[in-house]
Structure formats: structure tokens, C-alpha cells
Enzyme design. Structure first.
Site, PDB file in Angstrom:
ATOM      1  N   CYS A  34       0.808  -1.223   0.000  1.00  0.00           N
ATOM      2  CA  CYS A  34       0.000   0.000   0.000  1.00  0.00           C
ATOM      3  C   CYS A  34       0.844   1.278   0.000  1.00  0.00           C
ATOM      4  CB  CYS A  34      -0.993  -0.032   1.148  1.00  0.00           C
ATOM      5  SG  CYS A  34      -2.389   1.059   0.835  1.00  0.00           S
ATOM      6  N   ARG A  59     -12.067   6.869  -1.460  1.00  0.00           N
ATOM      7  CA  ARG A  59     -11.098   5.805  -1.181  1.00  0.00           C
ATOM      8  C   ARG A  59     -11.614   4.478  -1.739  1.00  0.00           C
ATOM      9  NH1 ARG A  59      -7.230   7.446   2.005  1.00  0.00           N
ATOM     10  NH2 ARG A  59      -6.506   5.350   2.472  1.00  0.00           N
ATOM     11  N   HIS A  65      -3.313  -5.404   2.169  1.00  0.00           N
ATOM     12  CA  HIS A  65      -2.760  -5.131   3.499  1.00  0.00           C
ATOM     13  C   HIS A  65      -2.574  -6.388   4.327  1.00  0.00           C
ATOM     14  CE1 HIS A  65      -2.030  -1.043   4.354  1.00  0.00           C
ATOM     15  NE2 HIS A  65      -3.106  -0.657   3.717  1.00  0.00           N
TER      16      HIS A  65
HETATM   17  N1  GLN Z   1      -1.890   6.928   2.103  1.00  0.00           N
HETATM   18  C1  GLN Z   1      -2.051   6.074   0.989  1.00  0.00           C
HETATM   19  C2  GLN Z   1      -3.415   6.173   0.332  1.00  0.00           C
HETATM   20  O1  GLN Z   1      -4.372   6.543   0.970  1.00  0.00           O
HETATM   21  C3  GLN Z   1      -1.759   4.641   1.388  1.00  0.00           C
HETATM   22  C4  GLN Z   1      -2.691   4.181   2.467  1.00  0.00           C
HETATM   23  C5  GLN Z   1      -2.335   2.854   2.985  1.00  0.00           C
HETATM   24  O2  GLN Z   1      -1.165   2.462   3.110  1.00  0.00           O
HETATM   25  N2  GLN Z   1      -3.390   2.167   3.376  1.00  0.00           N
HETATM   26  O3  GLN Z   1      -3.540   5.862  -0.821  1.00  0.00           O
END
Ligand code: GLN
Length: 244
Positions: free
Chosen positions: A99, A132, A195
């Protein structure tokens, strides 16, 4: 029969105090345990932001996920490690980047608050999109027979250039929510939005990383099979819930 095992690996965990969203640290525990079960020596070295990193002593590097704010802090440090990290990657060093860590492999991550410069180790870049991309995700990767399952939560959309995608999305969003591709594979580097616990749920990915590291170090990446019946059942459950 047990082989006379003398091989050992060192895992470098970069910046766990900043890049450790969703328990990405569990991936380290999984790699260590799968080595130890086989009698392969394994140790982990954690690096904080101002520590010197000797990449020549590392066999697997883990870069975990982080918030935009934490990525911004880390990115200021990346310039000083870029050249040694690049040599490691070009020499076949194994990397698993998750990520936020995946985004940092590329040239940059453009956000509303500014642009985060990456490591430029792999041909990719990321731009923050509208909303998101969150949820369970299932992929088919050409590296493995069984699907790769996980969870994603990212605002960034990643666009890969010459690298190969880690997998094709069977359920979920992936790199940008549109291309149907997830992650990247370049040499012995895997970058992915999946993740923690990515590796416990996907023993085939763990063993790929361990085997590549042993192959590079000893010219012998062979691994004794383990009893993965519980892991396979968990993987199958997710596959059937979201794909079938
Ligand atoms: N900050 C990054 C995003 O929002 C990665 C987030 C994360 O590692 N979950 O895309």
C-alpha cells in the site's frame, strides 16, 4: 526427510514505527515462522528513520503501509537510501511493499496536500483520486495457482508502466479501480495494495519471497512443503465468498 539445513535469511523492516497500518508487521511474523518451521534461520532487523541501512546484509525488505502524513515524513529520508536500495533491487534483492510502501516504490504520489517523491525503483506513479477504494479483494496472479486474497484501503490510484501487474482483479478495485490490474512485479519486487495479513492468508506469496531470497543467496530456493491446510481453507473461504 529433514534436510541438513544451514541456510538463513535476514529480513529488513523499514520504518515500522511509521509504516505499519493494519498490522503489516504480521507479514514479518509469517515469513519468520515459515522459515523456522523448515529449520531455515531467520532474523529481522527493524530500521528507524535515521538508522543506516546496509542493503548488502538483507535478503528480504518489507515496506509497509502508511497514511499520507507518514509517507510524507518517510519520503524526506528516501533520497539518502535511494541509490543503495536501487542497487539491491537491480541485483535481485527481494522486496514486499504494501500500500503506502507500494506507492513509495514509484516516482511520486500526488496528493491534494502536495507531491510525495518516491524511490523510483519501479516504473509507476500514483495520484490521489476521488474517494477511497476500500474492501476485500481477490486476485489471480500468474505466479501462483491459487488466488491471492486480501483487503485494500487506499485513496491513491497507481499507474504502472513497464512492470507486470501482480494480478488480475477478480473482486475489488486494484491499482486504480479501472484497469482490472493489481500491484506490480519487477524482478524480485512485489508491490501490492493488499494489506496485512497478506502473507498469513497467502502462503504461496510468502514462499515465493523466501524462495527468491534463498535462490539469490545460495543458488538453492528449494522449500520443504508445509501443512497449509488451514491457510488454504481460509483462502478458499474468501474466494468463494467474493468470487464464486
Ligand atoms: N496513504 C495512501 C493512500 O491513501 C496509502 C494508504 C495505505 O497504506 N493504506 O492511498
Amino acid at each position: 526427510m529433514e534436510r541438513n539445513e544451514t541456510r538463513q535469511i535476514t529480513i529488513g523492516h523499514l520504518y515500522p514505527d511509521l509504516l505499519n497500518l493494519y498490522g503489516d508487521r504480521g507479514n514479518i511474523a509469517c515469513l519468520m515462522q515459515r522459515c523456522l518451521w523448515r529449520g531455515i534461520g531467520a532474523q529481522t532487523v527493524e530500521f528507524e528513520l535515521n538508522d543506516e541501512i546496509d542493503f548488502t546484509k538483507l535478503d528480504i525488505v518489507l515496506l509497509g503501509g502508511g497514511s499520507d502524513r507518514e509517507q510524507m515524513i518517510v519520503c524526506q529520508k528516501l533520497k539518502s537510501i535511494q541509490s543503495n536500495f536501487k542497487d539491491y533491487v537491480e541485483d535481485g534483492g527481494v522486496v514486499i511493499a504494501v500500500c503506502g510502501g507500494y506507492q513509495l516504490l514509484g516516482t511520486h504520489y500526488k496528493t491534494q496536500e502536495g507531491t510525495i517523491e518516491g524511490l523510483s525503483l519501479v516504473d509507476l506513479y500514483t495520484e490521489q483520486g476521488e474517494g477511497r477504494l476500500i474492501g476485500n479483494i481477490v486476485l489471480q496472479s500468474s505466479l501462483f495457482e491459487m488466488p491471492v486474497v486480501g483487503f485494500e484501503n487506499h485513496g491513491g490510484r497507481t499507474y504502472i508502466g513497464s512492470g507486470t501487474p501482480f494480478g488480475t482483479v477478480l473482486s475489488g478495485y486494484g491499482n486504480d479501480g479501472e484497469s482490472g490490474c493489481e500491484g506490480v512485479v519487477y524482478k524480485n519486487v512485489i508491490g501490492t495494495y493488499l494489506h496485512g495479513p497478506l502473507l498469513p492468508k497467502n502462503p504461496q506469496v510468502s514462499d515465493w519471497l523466501i524462495a527468491r531470497a534463498l535462490e539469490r543467496k545460495y543458488g538453492d530456493g528449494s522449500l520443504i512443503p508445509l501443512d497449509d491446510s488451514q491457510e488454504l481453507e481460509a483462502n478458499r473461504y474468501i474466494f468463494e465468498r467474493f468470487v464464486k
